[in-house]
Design a protein around this motif. Structure first.
Motif, PDB file in Angstrom:
ATOM      1  N   PRO A  49     -17.274   2.969  15.119  1.00 22.20           N
ATOM      2  CA  PRO A  49     -18.925   3.010  14.567  1.00 22.20           C
ATOM      3  C   PRO A  49     -19.271   2.692  13.034  1.00 22.20           C
ATOM      4  N   THR A  50     -20.070   1.885  12.708  1.00 24.42           N
ATOM      5  CA  THR A  50     -20.317   1.418  11.428  1.00 24.42           C
ATOM      6  C   THR A  50     -21.700   1.179  11.516  1.00 24.42           C
ATOM      7  N   GLU A  51     -22.570   1.075  10.275  1.00 22.97           N
ATOM      8  CA  GLU A  51     -23.784   0.687  10.382  1.00 22.97           C
ATOM      9  C   GLU A  51     -24.260  -0.741  10.864  1.00 22.97           C
ATOM     10  N   GLU A  52     -23.233  -1.426  10.944  1.00 17.90           N
ATOM     11  CA  GLU A  52     -23.449  -3.052  11.197  1.00 17.90           C
ATOM     12  C   GLU A  52     -23.454  -3.016  12.796  1.00 17.90           C
ATOM     13  N   GLY A  55     -23.727   2.405  14.430  1.00 17.95           N
ATOM     14  CA  GLY A  55     -23.096   3.596  13.972  1.00 17.95           C
ATOM     15  C   GLY A  55     -22.888   4.672  15.091  1.00 17.95           C
ATOM     16  N   TRP A  56     -23.080   6.109  14.514  1.00 17.21           N
ATOM     17  CA  TRP A  56     -22.777   7.125  15.497  1.00 17.21           C
ATOM     18  C   TRP A  56     -23.881   7.183  16.616  1.00 17.21           C
ATOM     19  N   GLU A  57     -24.971   6.983  16.311  1.00 18.11           N
ATOM     20  CA  GLU A  57     -25.917   6.877  17.318  1.00 18.11           C
ATOM     21  C   GLU A  57     -25.646   6.260  18.404  1.00 18.11           C
TER      22      GLU A  57
END
Length: 198
Positions: A49-52, A55-57
């Protein structure tokens, strides 16, 4: 009272064995019901999971098949909440605390853990009735409740609990001569589970 060395060793061996059994149980539940499906999902997606990628959501919202639940689709967050419930009240309390912190965990995980507040799987109502009768028949507070009143109370319990939580569940009932009452029943074995986890 002085205890012999063999009896002290046996007590420590029993405690060690109990702790080991609990550790295996925790590892089995978390490993099999949470980590294995999640790691498999990560391996299939081949990305952490990354912002790109959301992510975690998005990670906690990702659903996989739950073979123990008839092949239904279940999110990683729901999978964790179910595992915590299966592990018992100590782990449920941890999940409740974590779920109340949306500033710390993603909303999808906080929402799944919020179900641990008062939406737990209830235990059998017949068992609850037996517990209620057993406790109240042996309860001595200087004022005895007549057996016919106890039986009347138990017979008026709602068919299912109005709420079920990690420690117990609550029923509505009617106590003759007193009116409507709420009856809270502790889950069977909950005390032992809490003691084992502390």
């Amino acid at each position: 009272e002085v205890k012999s060395l063999p009896s002290l060793l046996q007590k420590n061996d029993n405690q060690s064995l109990s702790a080991l059994q609990r550790a295996v149980e925790i590892g089995t539940v978390l490993g099999g019901q949470v980590m294995a499906p999640i790691l498999t999902s990560l391996a299939v997606q081949q990305n952490w999971p990354t912002e790109e990628n959301g992510g975690w959501e998005d990670f906690w919202s990702t659903s996989t098949l739950d073979e123990s639940n008839g092949g239904a689709s279940i999110s990683h967050a729901q999978r964790l909440a179910m595992a915590l419930e299966k592990l018992g009240p100590t782990y449920v309390k941890f999940g409740q605390a974590l779920g109340s912190r949306p500033d710390v965990v993603p909303p999808s995980l906080a929402n799944a853990l919020a179900a641990l507040q008062d939406d737990m799987t209830p235990f059998d109502s017949e068992v609850a009735k037996e517990i209620i009768l057993g406790e109240l028949m042996g309860f001595d507070r200087g004022e005895n409740i007549p057996l016919k009143d106890l039986e009347a109370l138990v017979s008026t319990l709602t068919k299912s609990p109005v709420a079920a939580a990690s420690i117990g569940q609550v029923y509505k009932a009617h106590l003759p001569g007193k009116g409507d009452v709420a009856v809270k029943v502790q889950r069977p074995g909950v005390r032992l589970l809490v003691e084992r986890d502390t």
